[in-house]
Design a protein around this motif. Structure first.
Motif, PDB file in Angstrom:
ATOM      1  N   ARG A   1       0.839  -1.190   0.000  1.00 20.90           N
ATOM      2  CA  ARG A   1       0.000   0.000   0.000  1.00 20.90           C
ATOM      3  C   ARG A   1       0.876   1.241   0.000  1.00 20.90           C
ATOM      4  O   ARG A   1       1.881   1.307   0.708  1.00 20.90           O
ATOM      5  CB  ARG A   1      -0.895  -0.016   1.236  1.00 20.90           C
ATOM      6  CG  ARG A   1      -1.860   1.111   1.332  1.00 20.90           C
ATOM      7  CD  ARG A   1      -3.267   0.624   1.047  1.00 20.90           C
ATOM      8  NE  ARG A   1      -4.150   1.753   0.879  1.00 20.90           N
ATOM      9  CZ  ARG A   1      -5.119   2.071   1.698  1.00 20.90           C
ATOM     10  NH1 ARG A   1      -5.369   1.331   2.736  1.00 20.90           N
ATOM     11  NH2 ARG A   1      -5.861   3.125   1.463  1.00 20.90           N
TER      12      ARG A   1
ATOM     13  N   TYR B   1       0.934   5.526   0.331  1.00 22.45           N
ATOM     14  CA  TYR B   1       0.225   6.718   0.791  1.00 22.45           C
ATOM     15  C   TYR B   1       1.023   7.955   0.376  1.00 22.45           C
ATOM     16  O   TYR B   1       2.229   8.030   0.628  1.00 22.45           O
ATOM     17  CB  TYR B   1       0.094   6.740   2.315  1.00 22.45           C
ATOM     18  CG  TYR B   1      -0.623   5.557   2.902  1.00 22.45           C
ATOM     19  CD1 TYR B   1      -2.003   5.566   3.069  1.00 22.45           C
ATOM     20  CD2 TYR B   1       0.080   4.427   3.314  1.00 22.45           C
ATOM     21  CE1 TYR B   1      -2.664   4.479   3.628  1.00 22.45           C
ATOM     22  CE2 TYR B   1      -0.576   3.341   3.883  1.00 22.45           C
ATOM     23  CZ  TYR B   1      -1.942   3.374   4.026  1.00 22.45           C
ATOM     24  OH  TYR B   1      -2.587   2.309   4.580  1.00 22.45           O
ATOM     25  N   LYS B   2       0.357   8.923  -0.235  1.00 22.87           N
ATOM     26  CA  LYS B   2       0.999  10.196  -0.527  1.00 22.87           C
ATOM     27  C   LYS B   2       1.193  10.943   0.787  1.00 22.87           C
ATOM     28  O   LYS B   2       0.425  10.767   1.731  1.00 22.87           O
ATOM     29  CB  LYS B   2       0.133  11.037  -1.466  1.00 22.87           C
ATOM     30  CG  LYS B   2      -0.071  10.409  -2.824  1.00 22.87           C
ATOM     31  CD  LYS B   2      -1.034  11.247  -3.645  1.00 22.87           C
ATOM     32  CE  LYS B   2      -1.428  10.532  -4.916  1.00 22.87           C
ATOM     33  NZ  LYS B   2      -2.482  11.252  -5.640  1.00 22.87           N
TER      34      LYS B   2
ATOM     35  N   TYR C   1      -5.808  10.903   7.350  1.00 23.98           N
ATOM     36  CA  TYR C   1      -5.817  10.367   5.987  1.00 23.98           C
ATOM     37  C   TYR C   1      -7.003  10.922   5.218  1.00 23.98           C
ATOM     38  O   TYR C   1      -8.143  10.837   5.659  1.00 23.98           O
ATOM     39  CB  TYR C   1      -5.885   8.838   6.036  1.00 23.98           C
ATOM     40  CG  TYR C   1      -5.879   8.189   4.680  1.00 23.98           C
ATOM     41  CD1 TYR C   1      -4.775   8.301   3.851  1.00 23.98           C
ATOM     42  CD2 TYR C   1      -6.969   7.455   4.229  1.00 23.98           C
ATOM     43  CE1 TYR C   1      -4.761   7.699   2.604  1.00 23.98           C
ATOM     44  CE2 TYR C   1      -6.959   6.844   2.984  1.00 23.98           C
ATOM     45  CZ  TYR C   1      -5.850   6.974   2.181  1.00 23.98           C
ATOM     46  OH  TYR C   1      -5.839   6.378   0.943  1.00 23.98           O
TER      47      TYR C   1
ATOM     48  N   VAL D   1      -9.226  10.321   2.218  1.00 28.64           N
ATOM     49  CA  VAL D   1      -9.605   9.211   1.348  1.00 28.64           C
ATOM     50  C   VAL D   1      -9.681   9.649  -0.110  1.00 28.64           C
ATOM     51  O   VAL D   1      -9.301   8.889  -1.007  1.00 28.64           O
ATOM     52  CB  VAL D   1     -10.961   8.612   1.803  1.00 28.64           C
ATOM     53  CG1 VAL D   1     -11.410   7.502   0.876  1.00 28.64           C
ATOM     54  CG2 VAL D   1     -10.863   8.108   3.221  1.00 28.64           C
TER      55      VAL D   1
ATOM     56  N   THR E   1      -7.979  11.975  -1.791  1.00 33.63           N
ATOM     57  CA  THR E   1      -6.692  12.218  -2.438  1.00 33.63           C
ATOM     58  C   THR E   1      -5.647  11.165  -2.104  1.00 33.63           C
ATOM     59  O   THR E   1      -4.523  11.229  -2.601  1.00 33.63           O
ATOM     60  CB  THR E   1      -6.141  13.603  -2.049  1.00 33.63           C
ATOM     61  OG1 THR E   1      -5.909  13.623  -0.633  1.00 33.63           O
ATOM     62  CG2 THR E   1      -7.100  14.714  -2.434  1.00 33.63           C
ATOM     63  N   HIS E   2      -5.996  10.201  -1.238  1.00 30.58           N
ATOM     64  CA  HIS E   2      -5.068   9.143  -0.792  1.00 30.58           C
ATOM     65  C   HIS E   2      -3.808   9.749  -0.178  1.00 30.58           C
ATOM     66  O   HIS E   2      -2.702   9.276  -0.413  1.00 30.58           O
ATOM     67  CB  HIS E   2      -4.702   8.204  -1.944  1.00 30.58           C
ATOM     68  CG  HIS E   2      -5.886   7.635  -2.634  1.00 30.58           C
ATOM     69  ND1 HIS E   2      -6.673   6.659  -2.065  1.00 30.58           N
ATOM     70  CD2 HIS E   2      -6.458   7.927  -3.823  1.00 30.58           C
ATOM     71  CE1 HIS E   2      -7.661   6.366  -2.886  1.00 30.58           C
ATOM     72  NE2 HIS E   2      -7.566   7.121  -3.952  1.00 30.58           N
ATOM     73  N   THR E   3      -4.009  10.820   0.591  1.00 31.51           N
ATOM     74  CA  THR E   3      -2.893  11.570   1.158  1.00 31.51           C
ATOM     75  C   THR E   3      -2.977  11.612   2.674  1.00 31.51           C
ATOM     76  O   THR E   3      -4.049  11.847   3.230  1.00 31.51           O
ATOM     77  CB  THR E   3      -2.894  13.012   0.618  1.00 31.51           C
ATOM     78  OG1 THR E   3      -2.817  12.975  -0.812  1.00 31.51           O
ATOM     79  CG2 THR E   3      -1.733  13.816   1.161  1.00 31.51           C
TER      80      THR E   3
END
Length: 127
Positions: free
Chosen positions: A88, A90-91, A112, A114, A116-118
Motif C-alpha cells: 500500500r 500513501y501520498k 488520511y 480518502v 486524495t489518498h494523502t
C-alpha cells in the motif's frame, strides 16, 4: 387567504426539501498512525528499488534504499509512505518532514484524506 396558505405551504415544503438534501458538514478526519518506509513514488509503484537503483548505478547495500529514494526524488518523484507487507502506498503532504527519513522504516502520524489518498502529516519518526 386560501391562496396565501397554499403559497406558504409550498414555501415550507421547498425549504424542508432543501434542508434535507443539503450535504452534511464534513467531519475532520481523525489522526492515526501509519507504518511503512519512506520511498519515492516510482519505486513504490514498482514495489522495489532494484530496477531504479541499477539504472542510477547505485550498488546494493544497507543504504541503497535511501540513495535510490533521494535520486528518484531529484528526478521528479515524490516521497511516499510505502508498506511492503501490504503493498500500500500513501501520498504525504509534507515532503520536508519525510526527506530526512528517506529509505527508512517509519511511523507517520496524521489524518488520511480518502479522496486524495494523502496523509496530512503531523509527525514522522523512525521505527
Amino acid at each position: 387567504m386560501r391562496r396565501m396558505a397554499i403559497v406558504l405551504g409550498a414555501f415550507l415544503l421547498a425549504a424542508g426539501i432543501i434542508a434535507v438534501a443539503a450535504p452534511a458538514p464534513r467531519q475532520a478526519a481523525k489522526s492515526r498512525d501509519f507504518v511503512g518506509e519512506i520511498w519515492d513514488s516510482a519505486c513504490a509503484k514498482a514495489g522495489s528499488h532494484d530496477s531504479m537503483a541499477k539504472q542510477a548505478g547505485i550498488a546494493p547495500g544497507p543504504d541503497m534504499a535511501k540513495k535510490c529514494t533521494l535520486e528518484c526524488v531529484s528526478m521528479g518523484s515524490s516521497l511516499v509512505l510505502y508498506n511492503p507487507a501490504t503493498k500500500r502506498t500513501y501520498k504525504l503532504d509534507d515532503q520536508a518532514k519525510a526527506k530526512d527519513l528517506a529509505g527508512e522504516k517509519v511511523k507517520v502520524t496524521g489524518a488520511y484524506d480518502v479522496k486524495t489518498h494523502t496523509i496530512h502529516v503531523e509527525s514522522i519518526a523512525a521505527r
